[in-house]
Design a protein around this motif. Structure first.
Motif, PDB file in Angstrom:
ATOM      1  N   TYR A  18      36.871  34.171  58.009  1.00 55.55           N
ATOM      2  CA  TYR A  18      38.301  34.433  57.799  1.00 55.55           C
ATOM      3  C   TYR A  18      39.030  33.098  57.663  1.00 55.55           C
ATOM      4  O   TYR A  18      38.733  32.145  58.378  1.00 55.55           O
ATOM      5  CB  TYR A  18      38.817  35.205  59.017  1.00 55.55           C
ATOM      6  N   ASN A  62      42.268  42.420  46.122  1.00 52.76           N
ATOM      7  CA  ASN A  62      41.713  43.530  46.915  1.00 52.76           C
ATOM      8  C   ASN A  62      42.278  43.445  48.330  1.00 52.76           C
ATOM      9  O   ASN A  62      43.084  42.558  48.629  1.00 52.76           O
ATOM     10  CB  ASN A  62      40.176  43.453  46.928  1.00 52.76           C
ATOM     11  N   ASP A  63      41.849  44.376  49.195  1.00 46.76           N
ATOM     12  CA  ASP A  63      42.439  44.445  50.532  1.00 46.76           C
ATOM     13  C   ASP A  63      41.927  43.365  51.473  1.00 46.76           C
ATOM     14  O   ASP A  63      42.303  43.344  52.649  1.00 46.76           O
ATOM     15  CB  ASP A  63      42.236  45.835  51.141  1.00 46.76           C
ATOM     16  N   ARG A  64      41.082  42.450  51.005  1.00 44.33           N
ATOM     17  CA  ARG A  64      40.699  41.325  51.852  1.00 44.33           C
ATOM     18  C   ARG A  64      41.801  40.258  51.880  1.00 44.33           C
ATOM     19  O   ARG A  64      41.795  39.387  52.756  1.00 44.33           O
ATOM     20  CB  ARG A  64      39.401  40.693  51.345  1.00 44.33           C
ATOM     21  N   ILE A  79      42.788  35.516  54.130  1.00 40.83           N
ATOM     22  CA  ILE A  79      41.652  36.061  53.387  1.00 40.83           C
ATOM     23  C   ILE A  79      40.563  36.422  54.390  1.00 40.83           C
ATOM     24  O   ILE A  79      40.076  35.564  55.129  1.00 40.83           O
ATOM     25  CB  ILE A  79      41.101  35.060  52.355  1.00 40.83           C
ATOM     26  N   GLN A  80      40.200  37.695  54.408  1.00 43.20           N
ATOM     27  CA  GLN A  80      39.146  38.164  55.317  1.00 43.20           C
ATOM     28  C   GLN A  80      37.813  38.212  54.582  1.00 43.20           C
ATOM     29  O   GLN A  80      37.767  38.387  53.355  1.00 43.20           O
ATOM     30  CB  GLN A  80      39.490  39.573  55.819  1.00 43.20           C
ATOM     31  N   ARG A  81      36.733  38.064  55.346  1.00 45.84           N
ATOM     32  CA  ARG A  81      35.373  38.231  54.804  1.00 45.84           C
ATOM     33  C   ARG A  81      35.239  37.484  53.471  1.00 45.84           C
ATOM     34  O   ARG A  81      34.933  38.074  52.428  1.00 45.84           O
ATOM     35  CB  ARG A  81      35.044  39.703  54.633  1.00 45.84           C
ATOM     36  N   THR A  82      35.498  36.190  53.516  1.00 47.12           N
ATOM     37  CA  THR A  82      35.518  35.391  52.288  1.00 47.12           C
ATOM     38  C   THR A  82      34.223  35.526  51.507  1.00 47.12           C
ATOM     39  O   THR A  82      33.131  35.661  52.077  1.00 47.12           O
ATOM     40  CB  THR A  82      35.776  33.915  52.587  1.00 47.12           C
ATOM     41  N   GLU A  83      34.360  35.468  50.186  1.00 46.86           N
ATOM     42  CA  GLU A  83      33.231  35.506  49.268  1.00 46.86           C
ATOM     43  C   GLU A  83      33.241  34.227  48.427  1.00 46.86           C
ATOM     44  O   GLU A  83      34.279  33.575  48.288  1.00 46.86           O
ATOM     45  CB  GLU A  83      33.353  36.735  48.358  1.00 46.86           C
ATOM     46  N   ASP A  86      35.901  33.614  45.938  1.00 46.89           N
ATOM     47  CA  ASP A  86      37.263  33.280  46.372  1.00 46.89           C
ATOM     48  C   ASP A  86      37.543  31.784  46.243  1.00 46.89           C
ATOM     49  O   ASP A  86      38.688  31.354  46.407  1.00 46.89           O
ATOM     50  CB  ASP A  86      37.476  33.700  47.832  1.00 46.89           C
TER      51      ASP A  86
END
Lengths: 116, 110
Positions: A18, A62-64, A79-83, A86
């Motif tokens: 996060y 998106n909802d992240r 930003i949650q659960r980064t990819e 991102d």
């Protein structure tokens, strides 16, 4: 302040973590914008605040992604659960916001986010 | 959605030369802005120009909203003009979304 400031200037994180990115707009500016810029492309609109409220969040992918501006000044993009996708430069801009329409936008230096 | 197209995508000039950058947009917009992004990534607003013509030193811009295009003129270019020039439009759809073009990358040689 003299201009829009953003912190941190660089952020390296691991996939799944996060992150929070902060924006301090120009004093007295009620309108605040977040953008994302990938290498070689123009900035991509994420969200627009007028005061404390998000007047247009249609650009959040998106909802992240989530942003707040609780006191109508400083804003935080979360930003949650980064990819890895991102990874980009996250830009913040502010404007006077007095005319009920968009005005000249003043940009901060950006936060460079790298997701490993 | 709205398309914002900038041309040329890349431009190399000799110092002192003049140039014209173009921005076409596919739908009606509330306003249009021109920005310069320097080699360090900082975006600077050049013009807020929903219609008409404005001048600021060696730079001027013209927007013809009815024909959906805007032009940015750079005269007597200098090496410090190098960078990327973006046009950005606010959609006339009731929201506040700003759409940027892909930019024109300018390099001015000494």
């Amino acid at each position: 302040g003299a201009g829009v400031s953003q912190t941190p200037s660089n952020k390296v994180t691991e996939k799944g973590k996060y992150v929070e990115l902060r924006c301090d707009p120009i004093s007295g500016h009620t309108a605040l914008y977040w953008y994302r810029q990938s290498l070689g492309q123009g900035p991509e609109f994420l969200i627009y605040f007028q005061g404390t409220g998000a007047a247009d969040d249609s650009g959040l992918p998106n909802d992240r992604f989530f942003a707040v501006r609780p006191e109508g000044s400083v804003s935080t993009l979360k930003i949650q659960r980064t990819e890895r996708g991102d990874s980009a430069v996250y830009l913040c801009a502010s404007s006077l916001g007095s005319g009920g329409y968009q005005e000249t936008q003043y940009f901060g230096p950006g936060t460079r986010l790298l997701v490993l | 959605g709205i398309q914002v197209e900038q041309s040329p995508p890349d431009l190399i000039l000799q110092e002192g030369a003049n140039s014209t950058l173009r921005c076409n947009f596919s739908d009606s917009v509330n306003n249009l802005q021109w920005f310069h992004q320097n080699p360090w990534g900082q975006l600077i607003n050049l013009f807020y120009i929903p219609s008409g013509t404005k001048q600021n030193g060696r730079l001027s811009a013209t927007t013809v909203a009815t024909e959906r295009y805007s032009l940015l003129y750079i005269s007597s270019s200098q090496t410090t003009d190098s960078g990327v020039y973006f046009c950005a439009v606010e959609l006339d759809t009731g929201g506040f979304k700003t759409i940027f073009g892909a930019g024109t990358r300018l390099f001015v040689k000494a």
